[in-house]
Design an enzyme around this catalytic site. Sequence first.
Site, PDB file in Angstrom:
ATOM      1  CB  ALA A  88      -4.618  -2.252  -1.521  1.00 30.11           C
ATOM      2  CG  ASP A  89      -3.734  -8.970  -1.282  1.00 35.32           C
ATOM      3  OD1 ASP A  89      -4.909  -9.318  -1.469  1.00 35.32           O
ATOM      4  OD2 ASP A  89      -2.904  -9.651  -0.638  1.00 35.32           O
TER       5      ASP A  89
END
Length: 212
Positions: A88-89
């Site tokens: 994820a970011d």
Amino acid sequence: MPARSLLPTRLYLASRSPRRRDLLLQIGISFDPLIFRQAPREDHELDETPQTGEDAASYVERLARNKAEHGWRIVKGRNLRLQPVLAADTTVELNGQVIGKPADAVAAQDILHRLSGQTHRVLTAVAISFQGRLDTALSCSEVRFRTLEDDEIRRYVATGEPMDKAGAYAIQGRAAVFVEHLAGSYSGVMGLPLYETAQLLKAFQNLPTQHA
């Protein structure tokens, strides 16, 4: 049916974030941490520099995809057990500009001054890679800060909490008192939108895991 049985029994989490680890555990997901040998900003394959003309959504989706794909290459290269890799970011967008993590305390103060009294967007992209398949999801939330005083910004930065946080704050920490309004996903602002993550994981529930 318990929520746990709807999702894959185990995966790799390609993230150093303790918040993402806690959020996965919250929904009953077991995982093995997959740590890259270099921090993303030091790895040319995971360059976090926004590209020319790249908007915030495209930016976080690109980084999440790259991390998940890089994680899968590590799984194959290290001959690890074959199971989905989740990455994820998160980034913050203010007036169309991407605001990432502060480089130092001075940058953190500058970011918080910019967010003071303003509404910004928090975007978190989630990606899962497994056996040549890559799925992504995006969460977008709006957060409005009350007007912050100079002294409280300095005191907050002095706690160290803003460092390594997109937008220089942690909504689940002391910065909770800054938030006047939130529309969207609280867990997404933390760094892992649980609804979107669960929907992605369900798509992988029937894919077998095995030893390489």
